[in-house]
Write an enzyme that holds these catalytic residues in place. Structure first.
Site, short mmCIF file in Angstrom:
data_model
loop_
_atom_site.label_atom_id
_atom_site.label_comp_id
_atom_site.label_asym_id
_atom_site.label_seq_id
_atom_site.Cartn_x
_atom_site.Cartn_y
_atom_site.Cartn_z
N CYS A 96 -4.43 24.15 11.56
CA CYS A 96 -5.27 22.85 11.17
C CYS A 96 -5.30 21.79 12.44
CB CYS A 96 -4.96 22.42 9.95
SG CYS A 96 -5.96 20.89 9.59
N TYR A 270 -0.62 -3.71 -5.75
CA TYR A 270 -1.13 -2.37 -5.31
C TYR A 270 -0.06 -1.80 -4.13
CZ TYR A 270 -5.64 -3.66 -7.54
OH TYR A 270 -6.36 -4.00 -8.62
N ASP A 344 -3.99 -4.03 -1.75
CA ASP A 344 -4.41 -2.71 -1.06
C ASP A 344 -4.80 -1.68 -2.33
OD1 ASP A 344 -4.59 -0.61 0.41
OD2 ASP A 344 -2.63 -0.31 0.83
N CYS A 371 -9.52 1.00 1.78
CA CYS A 371 -9.90 2.41 2.10
C CYS A 371 -11.38 2.74 1.95
CB CYS A 371 -8.93 3.35 1.62
SG CYS A 371 -8.62 3.35 -0.16
N1 SAH Z 1 0.02 -0.45 -0.34
C1 SAH Z 1 0.72 0.85 -0.48
C2 SAH Z 1 -0.14 1.56 -1.50
C3 SAH Z 1 -1.69 1.66 -1.42
S1 SAH Z 1 -2.58 2.86 -2.40
C4 SAH Z 1 0.67 1.74 0.88
O1 SAH Z 1 0.07 1.12 1.72
O2 SAH Z 1 1.35 2.81 0.97
C5 SAH Z 1 -2.88 2.32 -3.89
C6 SAH Z 1 -1.69 1.91 -4.84
O3 SAH Z 1 -2.28 1.01 -5.90
C7 SAH Z 1 -1.21 3.17 -5.44
O4 SAH Z 1 0.32 3.00 -4.89
C8 SAH Z 1 -1.55 3.33 -6.90
O5 SAH Z 1 -0.49 3.71 -7.73
C9 SAH Z 1 -1.68 1.73 -7.14
N2 SAH Z 1 -2.44 1.34 -8.28
C10 SAH Z 1 -3.70 1.82 -8.68
N3 SAH Z 1 -4.27 1.46 -9.72
C11 SAH Z 1 -3.47 0.47 -9.86
C12 SAH Z 1 -3.53 -0.53 -11.08
N4 SAH Z 1 -4.47 -0.80 -11.87
N5 SAH Z 1 -2.42 -1.53 -11.01
C13 SAH Z 1 -1.37 -1.49 -10.34
N6 SAH Z 1 -1.42 -0.60 -9.29
C14 SAH Z 1 -2.41 0.37 -9.16
#
Ligand code: SAH
Length: 415
Positions: A96, A270, A344, A371
């Site tokens: 890939c 997040y 995020d 995203c």
């Molecule tokens: N900022 C991090 C993760 C981003 S992905 C990075 O860059 O790696 C989004 C994240 O949101 C995930 O880790 C997921 O577990 C979290 N998430 C999703 N819904 C949520 C909610 N309602 N409350 C808290 N966290 C949440």
């Protein structure tokens, strides 16, 4: 433009790279236009123009996480590959273009060896058979290679022999896990994971910080572009945080040791395994800024990793496992505040209640990493109506050859 459009023998059928035949510079133009269409009407209120998208110099082999579904083949064989666009029909492929070069050979050998050891592939329509999926993650800054076998049950038949054969075929593997998923859903991973062999986690580096990654931890797929994305978030959070209005990089050269502590209270919402906040804390520390970092994520395993990542990088931080909206509402009720709030969220974006609390809690800035620009535009309207102004908008291409685009928006409190 000097860019050669790559070819892939399964491109027409595979659901992966829908834009592979589109020259990369045109892909970037399309993504730029997508972001401009959704965000320029909002950014123009503050006379801000959308910055040019940050693309990759070499948009190949960027996925450090790769996965395959399995299905029964002829006789005892097991098939692996990619789902055809919009279906669960598996198309085989030896390689890939967008994955780390190590990943596909391991995934295909899991299928081959499963056939040899008479391990049956999962039959989606009947809910029978053992081997459902496999996921490989390869280090970006390290040589770690982690394999997760997703199984419809607690064990695999001939488990020990199968693992020995996998290790022999792929000495580059550093850990092998078994994840139990007995639910009849499309979700790849189940809740329970067991180490079959090797290290209990893998490690990687982003912007000079080390991160431990567990078999089910959230960790970005394209580390090279993640560094670009995080750097934008860091610059946004630190820019102008000194009274002079200069960026911290400029201002810190004038730092006087006898000056009062330069505290900056940051909330990383997040936060996953804490990566954005910890990279920011690392930069801030080098600039003599005393960062008070709090992170929140709803997944317990992510929070455990985030706490470990703080310790390993010798950074102070508090990580809370909670629903982000509930946590923010509780803080707002409690009269707390932060200088900068970074968010995020997943593709669905945030919630009106989260945004309302954020507008109340953030004293100076909000950095919105997204995203999905559609939900980001929707959420930004709420923040603009709550007294924030857009300062900077930068799209980032994390997934070349797909239609997805990420975007970092920096807002500051208006007036
Ligand atoms: N900022 C991090 C993760 C981003 S992905 C990075 O860059 O790696 C989004 C994240 O949101 C995930 O880790 C997921 O577990 C979290 N998430 C999703 N819904 C949520 C909610 N309602 N409350 C808290 N966290 C949440």
């Amino acid at each position: 433009m000097g860019y050669k459009t790559p070819t892939c023998s399964i491109a027409r059928r595979c659901g992966g790279c829908e834009w592979l035949s589109v020259p990369y510079p045109i892909q970037l133009k399309r993504k730029q236009a997508q972001v401009e269409e959704l965000l320029a009407p909002l950014a123009s209120i503050n006379n801000v123009t959308i910055e040019p998208i940050r693309g990759m110099d070499e948009p190949l082999a960027y996925r450090h996480k790769a996965a395959t579904p399995f299905a029964p083949g002829k006789g005892r064989t097991v098939r692996s590959g990619f789902y055809a666009s919009g279906t669960h029909q598996i198309i085989a492929s030896k390689e890939c273009l967008v994955e780390d070069g190590r990943a596909r050979a391991i995934l295909n050998d899991v299928a081959y060896l499963a056939g040899q050891f008479n391990i049956h592939a999962y039959q989606e329509d009947r809910g029978k058979g053992a081997l459902r999926h496999a996921v490989v993650r390869c280090g970006y800054a390290t040589d770690d290679v982690m394999l997760v076998l997703v199984v419809n049950g607690q064990r695999l038949p001939h488990e020990q022999e199968f693992i020995a054969a996998l290790r022999k075929a792929h000495p580059e593997l550093t850990s092998i896990f078994l994840n139990v998923n007995q639910k009849r859903t499309n979700a790849i991973l189940g809740r329970e994971t067991r180490l079959l062999w090797g290290s209990t986690s893998m490690s990687d580096k982003l912007l000079n910080c080390t991160f431990e990654i567990g078999p089910t931890s959230f960790y970005q797929t394209n580390p090279q572009q993640t560094e670009a994305l995080y750097q934008l978030a860091i610059d946004g959070a630190l820019a102008g945080s000194k009274q002079t209005g200069a960026t911290l990089t400029e201002a810190s050269t004038q730092t006087d040791a006898s000056a009062p502590a330069n505290n900056l209270r940051i909330l990383d919402a997040y936060c996953g395994t804490g990566t954005i906040g910890l990279c920011l804390a690392h930069v801030a520390e080098a600039q003599g800024v005393n960062l008070l970092l709090t992170g929140v994520d709803q997944v317990e395993n992510n929070i455990q990793m985030a706490r470990r990542n703080a310790r390993n990088n010798k950074l102070e931080a508090e990580f809370i496992c909670d629903d982000a909206t509930r946590y923010m509402q509780a803080l707002a009720k409690d009269g707390q505040n932060f200088d900068v709030i970074i968010l995020d969220p997943p593709r669905a974006g945030s919630t009106p209640a989260f945004l309302k609390a954020t507008a109340q809690l953030a004293q100076k800035k909000i950095v919105y990493v997204s995203c999905n620009v559609v939900t980001q535009a929707r959420d930004l309207k709420v923040l603009l109506d709550s007294g924030f102004a857009i300062e900077r908008v930068t799209p980032v291409d994390m997934f070349p050859h797909t239609k997805h685009v990420e975007c970092v928006v920096v807002l500051s409190r208006a007036n």
